[in-house]
Design a protein around this motif. Structure first.
Motif, PDB file in Angstrom:
ATOM      1  N   PRO A  82       4.206  44.246  49.770  1.00 32.49           N
ATOM      2  CA  PRO A  82       3.480  43.357  48.846  1.00 32.49           C
ATOM      3  C   PRO A  82       4.048  41.944  48.810  1.00 32.49           C
ATOM      4  N   ILE A  83       5.348  41.802  49.018  1.00 35.07           N
ATOM      5  CA  ILE A  83       5.909  40.445  49.075  1.00 35.07           C
ATOM      6  C   ILE A  83       5.351  39.710  50.289  1.00 35.07           C
ATOM      7  N   ALA A  84       5.318  40.388  51.424  1.00 35.73           N
ATOM      8  CA  ALA A  84       4.805  39.772  52.650  1.00 35.73           C
ATOM      9  C   ALA A  84       3.341  39.377  52.512  1.00 35.73           C
ATOM     10  N   GLY A  85       2.596  40.107  51.701  1.00 38.13           N
ATOM     11  CA  GLY A  85       1.173  39.854  51.587  1.00 38.13           C
ATOM     12  C   GLY A  85       0.750  38.914  50.491  1.00 38.13           C
ATOM     13  N   HIS A  86       1.653  38.633  49.538  1.00 41.44           N
ATOM     14  CA  HIS A  86       1.223  37.899  48.346  1.00 41.44           C
ATOM     15  C   HIS A  86       2.029  36.636  48.045  1.00 41.44           C
ATOM     16  N   PHE A  87       2.941  36.266  48.920  1.00 42.42           N
ATOM     17  CA  PHE A  87       3.743  35.064  48.688  1.00 42.42           C
ATOM     18  C   PHE A  87       3.703  34.161  49.913  1.00 42.42           C
ATOM     19  N   ALA A  88       3.873  32.870  49.673  1.00 40.62           N
ATOM     20  CA  ALA A  88       3.939  31.894  50.762  1.00 40.62           C
ATOM     21  C   ALA A  88       5.376  31.626  51.189  1.00 40.62           C
ATOM     22  N   TRP A  89       6.310  31.833  50.249  1.00 42.49           N
ATOM     23  CA  TRP A  89       7.732  31.580  50.493  1.00 42.49           C
ATOM     24  C   TRP A  89       8.555  32.764  49.978  1.00 42.49           C
ATOM     25  N   VAL A  90       9.646  33.044  50.673  1.00 43.83           N
ATOM     26  CA  VAL A  90      10.666  33.975  50.186  1.00 43.83           C
ATOM     27  C   VAL A  90      12.022  33.296  50.354  1.00 43.83           C
ATOM     28  N   HIS A  91      12.741  33.133  49.244  1.00 41.36           N
ATOM     29  CA  HIS A  91      14.015  32.406  49.266  1.00 41.36           C
ATOM     30  C   HIS A  91      15.229  33.325  49.375  1.00 41.36           C
ATOM     31  N   SER A  92      15.044  34.622  49.265  1.00 43.56           N
ATOM     32  CA  SER A  92      16.163  35.525  48.982  1.00 43.56           C
ATOM     33  C   SER A  92      16.409  36.577  50.064  1.00 43.56           C
ATOM     34  N   VAL A  93      16.131  36.227  51.317  1.00 40.98           N
ATOM     35  CA  VAL A  93      16.405  37.151  52.418  1.00 40.98           C
ATOM     36  C   VAL A  93      17.905  37.134  52.721  1.00 40.98           C
ATOM     37  N   ASP A  94      18.530  38.318  52.698  1.00 32.68           N
ATOM     38  CA  ASP A  94      19.973  38.360  52.923  1.00 32.68           C
ATOM     39  C   ASP A  94      20.387  39.428  53.935  1.00 32.68           C
ATOM     40  N   ARG A  95      19.410  40.004  54.653  1.00 31.98           N
ATOM     41  CA  ARG A  95      19.756  40.935  55.731  1.00 31.98           C
ATOM     42  C   ARG A  95      18.599  41.039  56.705  1.00 31.98           C
ATOM     43  N   LEU A  96      18.948  41.357  57.951  1.00 31.51           N
ATOM     44  CA  LEU A  96      17.968  41.374  59.028  1.00 31.51           C
ATOM     45  C   LEU A  96      16.891  42.423  58.788  1.00 31.51           C
ATOM     46  N   LYS A  97      17.267  43.568  58.232  1.00 26.24           N
ATOM     47  CA  LYS A  97      16.298  44.632  57.980  1.00 26.24           C
ATOM     48  C   LYS A  97      15.134  44.129  57.132  1.00 26.24           C
ATOM     49  N   ILE A  98      15.434  43.390  56.099  1.00 26.94           N
ATOM     50  CA  ILE A  98      14.396  42.860  55.210  1.00 26.94           C
ATOM     51  C   ILE A  98      13.536  41.846  55.955  1.00 26.94           C
ATOM     52  N   ALA A  99      14.174  40.975  56.724  1.00 29.02           N
ATOM     53  CA  ALA A  99      13.419  39.973  57.479  1.00 29.02           C
ATOM     54  C   ALA A  99      12.467  40.636  58.472  1.00 29.02           C
ATOM     55  N   LYS A 100      12.941  41.667  59.149  1.00 28.83           N
ATOM     56  CA  LYS A 100      12.089  42.372  60.115  1.00 28.83           C
ATOM     57  C   LYS A 100      10.877  42.989  59.418  1.00 28.83           C
ATOM     58  N   ARG A 101      11.099  43.614  58.283  1.00 24.55           N
ATOM     59  CA  ARG A 101       9.994  44.243  57.557  1.00 24.55           C
ATOM     60  C   ARG A 101       8.987  43.183  57.087  1.00 24.55           C
ATOM     61  N   LEU A 102       9.468  42.061  56.592  1.00 18.58           N
ATOM     62  CA  LEU A 102       8.563  40.993  56.167  1.00 18.58           C
ATOM     63  C   LEU A 102       7.741  40.485  57.350  1.00 18.58           C
ATOM     64  N   SER A 103       8.372  40.360  58.505  1.00 20.17           N
ATOM     65  CA  SER A 103       7.669  39.902  59.700  1.00 20.17           C
ATOM     66  C   SER A 103       6.608  40.907  60.130  1.00 20.17           C
ATOM     67  N   GLU A 104       6.991  42.179  60.174  1.00 19.44           N
ATOM     68  CA  GLU A 104       6.067  43.237  60.605  1.00 19.44           C
ATOM     69  C   GLU A 104       4.897  43.401  59.640  1.00 19.44           C
ATOM     70  N   GLN A 105       5.146  43.157  58.347  1.00 22.89           N
ATOM     71  CA  GLN A 105       4.149  43.435  57.321  1.00 22.89           C
ATOM     72  C   GLN A 105       3.365  42.201  56.868  1.00 22.89           C
TER      73      GLN A 105
END
Length: 226
Positions: free
Chosen positions: A89-112
């Motif tokens: 839902p973050i990947a789908g409903h926001f234009a910016w994310v300021h709080s990425v602190d690990r690669l796993k989260i970044a990958k999921r945001l990219s994929e989703q």
């Protein structure tokens, strides 16, 4: 009691004065209104005062307000800690994310990230003061994670975010921001144009040290409800 309009005017005036004092170009620093815990009507009042960028930390609360304010041309920023099960839902409903602190989260945001949306703007959160209670990577970990996230599709790596340990002394406020800003600049990576630095108590120091986005909540909306 000051209105939200008056508070925004006051903060914008502070930003302009800090830009001038730092020799920065007028308008080089964006105001991000931190609206977490605040009702949709307060966001609407800020919108009427000309504010367009809003930051939220609690996903379900944010999604509810987004539905209520669907008719408003708002740019939504997610600025809170991210759990793996919340990335879609973050990947789908926001234009910016300021709080990425690990690669796993970044990958999921990219994929989703939905294909019909532009790349998601990303900042990496750095725990610049080394506080155990705060999220974020260390300064030493930053270069590798920047390189890894920059390579991901569907994301646009923009820069870094930091929340240093609170200080009242101006020079002590400046130091962590200066250290992080210089570290990023020395890496020489293209596209890193965003420094999400500074809140109500250290706005002037943050702007002096390169901030491009200041995150202000209490100064606009008053004391948080919880």
């Amino acid at each position: 009691m000051a209105t939200i309009q008056q508070n925004i005017d006051n903060i914008r005036s502070q930003i302009r004065h800090a830009e001038l004092a730092a020799g920065r170009e007028r308008g080089s620093v964006r105001l991000l209104a931190v609206s977490k815990t605040k009702p949709a009507q307060d966001i609407a009042a800020a919108y009427q005062a000309g504010q367009r960028h809003f930051g939220e930390s609690y996903l379900q609360e944010a999604l509810s307000k987004q539905r209520e304010l669907a008719g408003f041309d708002i740019t939504w920023h997610f600025i809170g800690p991210i759990q793996s099960n919340k990335t879609r839902p973050i990947a789908g409903h926001f234009a910016w994310v300021h709080s990425v602190d690990r690669l796993k989260i970044a990958k999921r945001l990219s994929e989703q990230r939905p294909a019909h949306l532009p790349p998601l703007n990303i900042c990496l959160q750095v725990n610049i003061s080394g506080e155990a209670s705060k999220s974020g990577i260390t300064l030493a970990e930053l270069p590798q994670l920047l390189a890894e996230v920059k390579a991901l599709p569907n994301l646009r790596l923009r820069g870094v975010m930091a929340i240093p340990e609170p200080e009242t002394d101006y020079q002590r406020q400046c130091h962590p921001y200066r250290m992080l800003y210089q570290t990023v600049k020395q890496l020489g990576m293209s596209g890193l144009d965003t420094f999400s630095f500074g809140m109500s108590g250290d706005l002037k120091a943050a702007i002096a040290e390169g901030s491009t986005i200041v995150r202000i909540g209490t100064g606009i909306f008053g004391v948080r409800i919880y």
